[in-house]
Design an enzyme around this catalytic site. Sequence first.
Site, short mmCIF file in Angstrom:
data_model
loop_
_atom_site.label_atom_id
_atom_site.label_comp_id
_atom_site.label_asym_id
_atom_site.label_seq_id
_atom_site.Cartn_x
_atom_site.Cartn_y
_atom_site.Cartn_z
N GLY A 22 -21.98 -24.21 47.42
CA GLY A 22 -21.19 -23.02 47.08
C GLY A 22 -19.72 -23.30 47.25
NE ARG A 23 -17.49 -18.19 48.55
CZ ARG A 23 -18.38 -17.23 48.33
NH1 ARG A 23 -18.43 -16.61 47.17
NH2 ARG A 23 -19.23 -16.88 49.27
CB ILE A 24 -17.76 -23.71 52.33
CG1 ILE A 24 -17.11 -22.33 52.58
CG2 ILE A 24 -17.37 -24.68 53.44
CD1 ILE A 24 -17.65 -21.60 53.82
CB THR B 140 -18.91 -26.08 59.47
OG1 THR B 140 -19.19 -26.35 58.09
CG2 THR B 140 -18.28 -27.29 60.11
NE ARG C 274 -23.35 -17.12 60.33
CZ ARG C 274 -22.07 -17.19 59.96
NH1 ARG C 274 -21.41 -18.33 60.07
NH2 ARG C 274 -21.44 -16.12 59.50
CD GLU D 209 -22.43 -19.75 66.89
OE1 GLU D 209 -21.60 -18.82 66.76
OE2 GLU D 209 -22.62 -20.61 66.03
CG HIS E 167 -18.77 -19.91 64.71
ND1 HIS E 167 -19.97 -19.27 64.55
CD2 HIS E 167 -18.19 -19.90 63.48
CE1 HIS E 167 -20.12 -18.89 63.29
NE2 HIS E 167 -19.04 -19.26 62.62
#
Length: 316
Positions: A157-159, A228, A230, A259, A278
Amino acid sequence: MRPVAHVLVTRQLPFPALDRLGIAHDLDVWPERLPPPPDELQRRAADAEGILSLLSDRIDEPLMAAAPELRAISNYAVGYDNIDLAAAAARGIRVGNTPDVLTDATADLAFALLLAVARKLPEAQRDVRAGNWLTWEPAHPLGQEVHGSTLGIIGYGRIGRAVAKRAEGFDMTVIHTGTPRAPGLSLEELLERSDFVSIHAPLTPETHHLIDAAALAGMRPSAILINTARGPLVDQQALIAALEHGTIAGAGLDVTDPEPVPADDPLLAAPNLIVLPHIGSATHTARGRMADMAVENLLAGLEGQPMPHQVTDDSQ
Ligand code: GLV
Ligand code: GLV
């Protein structure tokens, strides 16, 4: 005049966008550094028409059931696995997220982790500070060559695409698993061929523990895993075992499960591992723009308008 709505903001957000929200509406801002405990969150949500939430707030069905006036939830994050979208849709509650504005910051951090694990930066830094820089060493610490290697991207996707762009500058061969609409390589083939594997998929029931013991066993012993996205995308117990047994060479995590990761968690004793708290989107620019976007989403939702960045059940 627009009617003033009661809005719960689950953490202090020191950005100008919040002032705009506060001028238009009546805000209840949770004042503490730690998130509101679930019962406190539910109590404060009870008369809220809008919620500006963080990824550490679980916005679930019981909370929505206890908040009959709620019509807009704006998550200060691109991911929204903390929100029950089906429950929101059933109640006609709009949900918004903050895509795009954190893409480059997160891709930069993924690359920072990749480079730091590959070249053993924490170990090298420890040597210097411990007085262990005795001389220039021919064979210590030796890392992996990033330039010219193969990067496997899970979730294009975008990342994922922004990470691929960075990899081009390192003459890396980029392979990827594609997107739900345009699938690429199978996970098995990607893991088998990659020197570095970087995860950029959303957390859904289908992607939970996507990287399990079998997946780790399918990676190269020299490979490095970067997450990076989840924490629960990776079976953390299986990762600890893989690092201890040398199934893979190293890992860089900006996300964990749970987390925060407790300071005595066995994860932190695993070798060749960097863990960050995070911070993928933690730049002044990205966090400020996320606040702008979250406020725009909330203002639109409170007016009964589609949010500029509204998510739906199938938009992951
Ligand atoms: C951060 O993890 C986000 O989803 O924005
Ligand atoms: C993931 O959130 C992505 O946009 O790639």
